[in-house]
Motif scaffolding. Structure first.
Motif, PDB file in Angstrom:
ATOM      1  N   LEU A 205       0.826  -1.201   0.000  1.00  0.00           N
ATOM      2  CA  LEU A 205       0.000   0.000   0.000  1.00  0.00           C
ATOM      3  C   LEU A 205       0.863   1.254   0.000  1.00  0.00           C
ATOM      4  CD1 LEU A 205      -2.760   1.478   0.386  1.00  0.00           C
ATOM      5  CD2 LEU A 205      -2.362   1.278   2.848  1.00  0.00           C
ATOM      6  N   THR A 209       1.006   4.091  -2.934  1.00  0.00           N
ATOM      7  CA  THR A 209       0.709   5.477  -2.598  1.00  0.00           C
ATOM      8  C   THR A 209       1.798   6.409  -3.107  1.00  0.00           C
ATOM      9  OG1 THR A 209      -0.503   4.778  -0.617  1.00  0.00           O
ATOM     10  CG2 THR A 209       0.223   7.075  -0.706  1.00  0.00           C
ATOM     11  N   GLN A 295     -11.336  -5.532   1.079  1.00  0.00           N
ATOM     12  CA  GLN A 295     -10.612  -4.491   1.795  1.00  0.00           C
ATOM     13  C   GLN A 295     -11.579  -3.389   2.201  1.00  0.00           C
ATOM     14  OE1 GLN A 295      -7.458  -3.006  -0.681  1.00  0.00           O
ATOM     15  NE2 GLN A 295      -6.428  -5.000  -0.861  1.00  0.00           N
ATOM     16  N   LEU A 297     -11.505   0.488   3.145  1.00  0.00           N
ATOM     17  CA  LEU A 297     -10.605   1.614   2.911  1.00  0.00           C
ATOM     18  C   LEU A 297     -11.167   2.878   3.541  1.00  0.00           C
ATOM     19  CD1 LEU A 297      -9.963   0.948  -0.883  1.00  0.00           C
ATOM     20  CD2 LEU A 297      -8.636   0.090   1.043  1.00  0.00           C
ATOM     21  N   SER A 299     -10.359   7.043   4.093  1.00  0.00           N
ATOM     22  CA  SER A 299      -9.572   8.239   3.778  1.00  0.00           C
ATOM     23  C   SER A 299     -10.011   9.342   4.727  1.00  0.00           C
ATOM     24  CB  SER A 299      -9.782   8.655   2.326  1.00  0.00           C
ATOM     25  OG  SER A 299      -9.351   7.642   1.439  1.00  0.00           O
ATOM     26  N   THR A 390      -4.668   7.489   4.999  1.00  0.00           N
ATOM     27  CA  THR A 390      -5.282   6.397   4.233  1.00  0.00           C
ATOM     28  C   THR A 390      -5.077   5.118   5.022  1.00  0.00           C
ATOM     29  OG1 THR A 390      -4.845   7.470   2.113  1.00  0.00           O
ATOM     30  CG2 THR A 390      -5.297   5.111   2.077  1.00  0.00           C
ATOM     31  N   ALA A 392      -6.160   1.010   5.356  1.00  0.00           N
ATOM     32  CA  ALA A 392      -6.723  -0.151   4.663  1.00  0.00           C
ATOM     33  C   ALA A 392      -6.689  -1.352   5.597  1.00  0.00           C
ATOM     34  CB  ALA A 392      -5.932  -0.458   3.390  1.00  0.00           C
ATOM     35  N   ARG A 427     -14.049  -2.771  -1.148  1.00  0.00           N
ATOM     36  CA  ARG A 427     -13.696  -3.274  -2.471  1.00  0.00           C
ATOM     37  C   ARG A 427     -13.333  -4.755  -2.408  1.00  0.00           C
ATOM     38  NH1 ARG A 427      -7.860  -1.126  -4.469  1.00  0.00           N
ATOM     39  NH2 ARG A 427      -8.704  -2.104  -6.335  1.00  0.00           N
ATOM     40  N   LEU A 433      -3.532  -6.872   1.413  1.00  0.00           N
ATOM     41  CA  LEU A 433      -3.422  -5.444   1.131  1.00  0.00           C
ATOM     42  C   LEU A 433      -2.349  -5.085   0.128  1.00  0.00           C
ATOM     43  CD1 LEU A 433      -3.884  -4.106   4.788  1.00  0.00           C
ATOM     44  CD2 LEU A 433      -5.632  -4.432   3.036  1.00  0.00           C
ATOM     45  N   PRO A 443     -13.408   0.490  -5.814  1.00  0.00           N
ATOM     46  CA  PRO A 443     -14.078   0.474  -4.508  1.00  0.00           C
ATOM     47  C   PRO A 443     -15.477   1.074  -4.579  1.00  0.00           C
ATOM     48  CG  PRO A 443     -12.417   2.199  -4.583  1.00  0.00           C
ATOM     49  CD  PRO A 443     -12.261   1.411  -5.842  1.00  0.00           C
TER      50      PRO A 443
END
Length: 506
Positions: A205, A209, A295, A297, A299, A390, A392, A427, A433, A443
């Motif tokens: 992840l 990113t 997953q 997620l 934010s 972020t 996850a 998602r 991950l 997602p």
């Protein structure tokens, strides 16, 4: 090809042990330094870098070696992680790296990854004709001019005026200190970093990113089309310099409108009827592209007053505690994540960088029994100190993500941690991950939360009238509004046509 060999030892490599490792090529090789002295390089007489030895990292977080290197490299306790990198400039550089790492473990104990690479013999490195060319990577000719296809930076296989190509032959590409340095250096030189991997490689992840934030591309080898972009599936080819002033991988287009071609390997893992036509739907029966894995997620954005008493990381810790019933296990500015979780240390790092006008970027990991990862960017703005988070969390087939806890989490963040916004999505994707080099469904929004200041600016009446499948819920007299759009528990629901506008607060 760049070859990585990692020594995992129970004791820290001291100066004498490091010298023993550096003598793996005999007394004729030169020693140089890079990255402000944190990297030691073995070089040929003409200055060509053969092997780079990075500063050891003390990994105190359980499960990190197994997460990044596989079960064969799992360690029960804390280990010293020393990475040795050999570039493609020499056919013997890979064996030289294996001897450097093997000598460290011979003295200190432990193991290497990969295990079969370790040995303790002296490796004679023959004189090489010249620096590597682009043709050694992609079958083309080298660029002319100053760039010349040469590799003048630690671990970079091909350097042109347009691109810095690095080859990673490992199961998981992580956001290591080396990779973050390469990305930063290339960005300042207006070059795109192009990471070339075999098809089975995945991204963490944190690595994904970073690639999304920087001028970078993930290039995947493929027997059918040659190369393709691991995140978009676009077929790529290596183009030499000429008018473009520098070779690089770029998309292959076709047709009168120059549409990019999509690699068959990118779409191949998607089973018929599960994702191609309806990418956001998991049937709940294992028919999805990830075999039922999912997953969750999040934010988040928080805005804190810039005071001397500010302690960062509270929103992330609260989310972790609510959703996993445990705090984060560790944090770091790069992978492997090596430091035990500490809000105080995180705040000290961010405060020190803020004095120099710099933002801070960290990655955080959870305990091995519950896959959870996060990235956090801390920066100063006219509004105060902002955290962009972020988070996850991964769930195996048959596990239910704790969506029922989102209301409790939204209330806690809005009341105690200066929440500005929070978007939650679900998602169908790998529970570990990591990101594979094939298609994954997009997602699906689950909920969206506005903090008190955002509601005050928007107006409470307008916020409560936002079009959404479920009416927004108030979280206090001046608090946030929360819009829940989930329409099921076991399966990822098909999003209604009006969902997007409702979840954006518009």
């Amino acid at each position: 090809m760049t070859q990585d060999v990692i020594a995992l030892t129970p004791r820290m490599p001291d100066v004498k042990t490091l010298l023993a490792g550096l003598y793996a090529g005999g007394p004729d090789l030169r020693v140089d330094r890079a990255a402000g002295g944190s990297v030691v390089q073995l070089c040929s007489d003409d200055g060509q870098v053969l092997v780079s030895l990075e500063a050891p990292r003390y990994v105190q977080v359980p499960g990190e070696t197994g997460r990044l290197l596989g079960v064969d490299a799992s360690a029960d306790g804390s280990v010293w992680w020393t990475e040795v990198r050999a570039v493609s400039t020499s056919g013997e550089a890979g064996r030289l790296a294996g001897s450097v790492a093997g000598r460290l473990t011979a003295v200190l104990g432990g193991t290497t990854w990969p295990r079969e690479a370790a040995h303790t013999g002296v490796v004679a490195v023959p004189v090489q004709p010249s620096a590597p060319t682009a043709s050694s990577v992609a079958g083309g000719s080298a660029d002319e001019g100053a760039a010349g296809g040469s590799s003048d930076a630690s671990g970079i296989d091909v350097l042109t005026a347009r691109a810095a190509v690095v080859i990673q032959d490992r199961p998981v590409v992580a956001a290591t200190t080396w990779l973050t340095d390469v990305l930063g250096t290339a960005a300042r030189a207006e070059r795109e970093v192009q990471i070339l991997t075999p098809p089975g490689t995945r991204l963490t992840l944190a690595a994904r990113t970073l690639l999304a934030r920087m001028p970078a591309r993930w290039v995947v080898r493929d027997e059918e089309c040659g190369y393709y972009d691991g995140l978009s599936g676009t077929v790529l080819s290596w183009r030499d310099g000429g008018e473009d002033q520098g070779g690089h991988f770029r998309p292959v287009t076709s047709g009168p409108d120059d549409r990019p071609r999509i690699a068959g390997a990118f779409a191949a893992p998607v089973r018929a009827g599960s994702a191609s036509a309806d990418a956001s739907v998991d049937k709940g029966d294992g028919a999805g592209a990830s075999g039922g894995e999912r997953q969750l997620l999040l934010s988040l954005r928080t805005v804190h007053p810039a005071t001397g008493e500010l302690l960062l990381g509270g929103a992330l810790e609260t989310a972790w505690q609510v959703l996993t019933e445990a705090p984060p296990a560790g944090w770091s500015t790069a992978e492997p994540v090596n430091l035990p979780w500490s809000r105080r240390q995180l705040t000290e790092l961010a405060r020190g960088r803020a004095r120099d006008g710099l933002p801070s970027w960290i990655t955080t990991v959870g305990h091995p029994d519950r896959p959870a990862l996060a990235t956090v960017r801390v920066s100063r703005s006219p509004l105060g100190v902002e955290e962009h988070i972020t988070l996850a969390l991964g769930y195996a087939a048959g596990e239910a993500p704790p969506v029922e806890a989102l209301g409790e989490l939204a209330k806690a963040l809005a009341a105690r941690h200066h929440l500005a916004t929070m978007l939650v999505q679900l998602r169908a994707a790998r529970a570990d991950l990591t990101t594979p080099s094939h298609f994954e469904p997009a997602p699906v929004p689950v909920s969206f939360t506005l903090g008190a200041d955002a509601v005050h600016e928007l107006g409470l009446d307008r916020a409560l009238r936002a079009p959404a499948p479920v009416p927004p819920a108030r979280l206090g007299p001046r608090s946030a509004r929360r819009c829940t759009t989930r329409s099921g528990t076991a399966a990822i629901p098909r999003p209604p046509a009006r969902r997007c506008s409702g979840c954006t607060g518009t």
